[in-house]
Design a protein around this motif. Sequence first.
Motif, PDB file in Angstrom:
ATOM      1  N   ILE A  33       0.438  -1.421   0.414  1.00  0.00           N
ATOM      2  CA  ILE A  33       0.026  -0.075   0.184  1.00  0.00           C
ATOM      3  C   ILE A  33       0.905   1.280   0.186  1.00  0.00           C
ATOM      4  CG2 ILE A  33      -1.925   1.434   1.363  1.00  0.00           C
ATOM      5  CD1 ILE A  33      -2.843  -1.255   2.739  1.00  0.00           C
ATOM      6  N   PHE A  34       0.916   1.746  -0.852  1.00  0.00           N
ATOM      7  CA  PHE A  34       1.230   2.935  -1.117  1.00  0.00           C
ATOM      8  C   PHE A  34       0.886   4.480  -1.565  1.00  0.00           C
ATOM      9  CE2 PHE A  34       4.741   5.930  -4.260  1.00  0.00           C
ATOM     10  CZ  PHE A  34       5.321   5.679  -3.500  1.00  0.00           C
ATOM     11  N   GLY A  35       1.561   5.415  -1.235  1.00  0.00           N
ATOM     12  CA  GLY A  35       1.171   6.977  -1.140  1.00  0.00           C
ATOM     13  C   GLY A  35       1.621   7.939  -0.156  1.00  0.00           C
ATOM     14  N   ARG A  36       1.344   8.860   0.156  1.00  0.00           N
ATOM     15  CA  ARG A  36       2.085  10.170   0.164  1.00  0.00           C
ATOM     16  C   ARG A  36       1.640   9.864   2.148  1.00  0.00           C
ATOM     17  NH1 ARG A  36      -0.108  14.099  -3.638  1.00  0.00           N
ATOM     18  NH2 ARG A  36       2.552  13.821  -5.032  1.00  0.00           N
ATOM     19  N   SER A  37       2.238  10.848   2.676  1.00  0.00           N
ATOM     20  CA  SER A  37       1.666  10.533   4.282  1.00  0.00           C
ATOM     21  C   SER A  37       0.839  11.110   4.102  1.00  0.00           C
ATOM     22  CB  SER A  37       3.177  11.530   5.369  1.00  0.00           C
ATOM     23  OG  SER A  37       3.668  11.168   5.549  1.00  0.00           O
ATOM     24  N   GLY A  38      -0.432  11.289   4.893  1.00  0.00           N
ATOM     25  CA  GLY A  38      -1.882  11.005   5.447  1.00  0.00           C
ATOM     26  C   GLY A  38      -2.796  10.472   4.725  1.00  0.00           C
ATOM     27  N   ALA A  39      -2.429  10.060   3.416  1.00  0.00           N
ATOM     28  CA  ALA A  39      -3.616   9.277   2.757  1.00  0.00           C
ATOM     29  C   ALA A  39      -4.511   8.397   2.914  1.00  0.00           C
ATOM     30  CB  ALA A  39      -2.226   8.467   1.463  1.00  0.00           C
ATOM     31  N   GLY A  40      -4.445   7.724   3.846  1.00  0.00           N
ATOM     32  CA  GLY A  40      -5.134   6.549   5.134  1.00  0.00           C
ATOM     33  C   GLY A  40      -4.356   5.159   5.036  1.00  0.00           C
ATOM     34  N   LYS A  41      -2.946   5.018   4.390  1.00  0.00           N
ATOM     35  CA  LYS A  41      -2.528   3.528   4.313  1.00  0.00           C
ATOM     36  C   LYS A  41      -2.446   2.928   6.244  1.00  0.00           C
ATOM     37  CE  LYS A  41       1.898   5.148   3.513  1.00  0.00           C
ATOM     38  NZ  LYS A  41       1.307   7.019   3.444  1.00  0.00           N
ATOM     39  N   THR A  42      -2.086   4.028   7.320  1.00  0.00           N
ATOM     40  CA  THR A  42      -2.291   3.321   7.769  1.00  0.00           C
ATOM     41  C   THR A  42      -3.433   3.377   9.302  1.00  0.00           C
ATOM     42  OG1 THR A  42       0.431   4.348   9.054  1.00  0.00           O
ATOM     43  CG2 THR A  42      -1.371   3.759  11.056  1.00  0.00           C
ATOM     44  N   SER A  43      -4.262   3.941   8.648  1.00  0.00           N
ATOM     45  CA  SER A  43      -5.697   3.901   9.230  1.00  0.00           C
ATOM     46  C   SER A  43      -6.446   2.522   8.116  1.00  0.00           C
ATOM     47  CB  SER A  43      -6.672   5.177   8.582  1.00  0.00           C
ATOM     48  OG  SER A  43      -6.513   6.362   9.145  1.00  0.00           O
ATOM     49  N   LEU A  44      -5.840   2.346   6.967  1.00  0.00           N
ATOM     50  CA  LEU A  44      -6.957   1.379   6.551  1.00  0.00           C
ATOM     51  C   LEU A  44      -6.177  -0.315   7.202  1.00  0.00           C
ATOM     52  CD1 LEU A  44      -7.858  -0.194   4.438  1.00  0.00           C
ATOM     53  CD2 LEU A  44      -6.387   0.450   2.484  1.00  0.00           C
ATOM     54  N   ILE A  45      -4.933  -0.250   6.793  1.00  0.00           N
ATOM     55  CA  ILE A  45      -4.261  -1.567   7.779  1.00  0.00           C
ATOM     56  C   ILE A  45      -5.188  -1.481   9.583  1.00  0.00           C
ATOM     57  CG2 ILE A  45      -2.950  -1.848   6.356  1.00  0.00           C
ATOM     58  CD1 ILE A  45      -0.466  -1.321   8.707  1.00  0.00           C
ATOM     59  N   ASN A  46      -5.484  -0.184  10.166  1.00  0.00           N
ATOM     60  CA  ASN A  46      -5.812  -0.690  11.037  1.00  0.00           C
ATOM     61  C   ASN A  46      -6.914  -1.231  11.845  1.00  0.00           C
ATOM     62  OD1 ASN A  46      -2.714  -0.075  12.376  1.00  0.00           O
ATOM     63  ND2 ASN A  46      -4.181   2.322  13.046  1.00  0.00           N
ATOM     64  N   MET A  47      -7.692  -0.803  10.692  1.00  0.00           N
ATOM     65  CA  MET A  47      -9.133  -1.752  10.682  1.00  0.00           C
ATOM     66  C   MET A  47      -9.377  -3.052   9.919  1.00  0.00           C
ATOM     67  SD  MET A  47     -11.859   1.741   8.636  1.00  0.00           S
ATOM     68  CE  MET A  47     -10.132   2.492   7.205  1.00  0.00           C
ATOM     69  N   ILE A  48      -7.843  -2.678   9.140  1.00  0.00           N
ATOM     70  CA  ILE A  48      -8.728  -4.658   8.418  1.00  0.00           C
ATOM     71  C   ILE A  48      -7.957  -5.130  10.084  1.00  0.00           C
ATOM     72  CG2 ILE A  48      -6.650  -6.199   7.332  1.00  0.00           C
ATOM     73  CD1 ILE A  48      -6.424  -3.857   5.285  1.00  0.00           C
ATOM     74  N   ALA A  49      -7.054  -4.959  10.112  1.00  0.00           N
ATOM     75  CA  ALA A  49      -6.680  -5.012  12.215  1.00  0.00           C
ATOM     76  C   ALA A  49      -7.660  -5.475  13.205  1.00  0.00           C
ATOM     77  CB  ALA A  49      -5.126  -4.093  12.947  1.00  0.00           C
ATOM     78  N   GLY A  50      -8.189  -4.250  12.975  1.00  0.00           N
ATOM     79  CA  GLY A  50      -9.693  -4.246  13.708  1.00  0.00           C
ATOM     80  C   GLY A  50      -9.192  -3.407  14.835  1.00  0.00           C
ATOM     81  N   LEU A  51      -8.082  -2.034  14.836  1.00  0.00           N
ATOM     82  CA  LEU A  51      -7.630  -1.573  16.293  1.00  0.00           C
ATOM     83  C   LEU A  51      -8.141  -0.002  15.444  1.00  0.00           C
ATOM     84  CD1 LEU A  51      -3.880  -2.281  15.709  1.00  0.00           C
ATOM     85  CD2 LEU A  51      -5.506  -3.099  17.243  1.00  0.00           C
TER      86      LEU A  51
END
Length: 378
Positions: A33-51
Amino acid sequence: MEKGNLEIDLQRRLGNMTLEADFSCTAAGITAIFGRSGAGKTSLINMIAGLLRPDRGRISLNGVTLFDSSAGTDIPTERRRLGYVFQEGRLFPHLSVRGNLSYGLKRVPKEERRIDLEEVVALLDIEALLERRPAALSGGEKQRVALGRALLANPKLLLMDEPLAALDQPRKDEILPFIEHLRDEMALPIIYVSHSMQEIVRLADTLVLMSDGRVEAVGSVEDLTSRLDLRPLTGRYEAGAVLATTVAGQDKAFGLTELRFAGGRLKVPYLNLPLGQDLRVRIRARDVSIATEKPENTSILNMIECTVKAISEERSPQVDLQLDAGGAAIWARITTRSCHALGLQPGRKVFALIKSVAIDRQSLGRRDKSTRFLSEDQ
């Protein structure tokens, strides 16, 4: 591990931005998952993880629904059987390395354990670290231990959130082979968040491009980096083509390796790899010059005959040229003045000039089994 699919259709309000992700991919290999800072990358995998809980949507892994807002399904994080490696190790400071590793293993029923402590210790070469506390570890050592702890949770999917971002290049070079081993030998599917195209080229099987909270494109690294419309997302300064190549020849006398690709052949600094080895090669646009006639008496070894396919239209002292080299895409970045002086336009036949020394090992990645660069005497 049996291959399956990861299916995502999510929406979540994040401050002034709404994250919307709707895509599916094979739950095998490495999906970056690639994109600039603030693109939502970490939020996306946190939702996959259930966090992080989506406002609405659905997440399914290998046919098992992890989250479904319409059905009221939300499997707790600890029951999703996902491993997570953060940017910083997040090791328990009061536990030894052995204690940190055992923490992940103890949470898995014995009948479901596919990997044990001894195997992880050997895989990550951390036996000498077992009795140390995290405070006594280097950055690279901490990440290896964090990776081991995640593996001992025996996950069905491993999430990695910019795990190399805080490391210098020598430490990155220390960790990358272990990630490749997980992909190739253990067949563990990985979701890998990064803003480094260098890491993407080396590791990724599938690329997911994100911008301003939206998934803009999903596909192979070669395909997405060849598209002019995605240039702002794949990185303008570090922009370049990614070519599928095969080792076709070795010239040990002059320290060169010849790579074959759809549009011809490339000579690069010597790689101790067998003939027939498949490689992915990244050629930066700023390392490509253009000639309208084949030069003579030049030091440049790579002169690839191409056709100008497209020219970027932004008003700038520089322009990007998309070149077609026998079906393979090559990018060149030249001055607007040179573009006008050479009379370049779509359909024009040109030669792409690429210095061999501009293609280093940081520009290479594997395409099939793990690519291992051997020492000179092997």
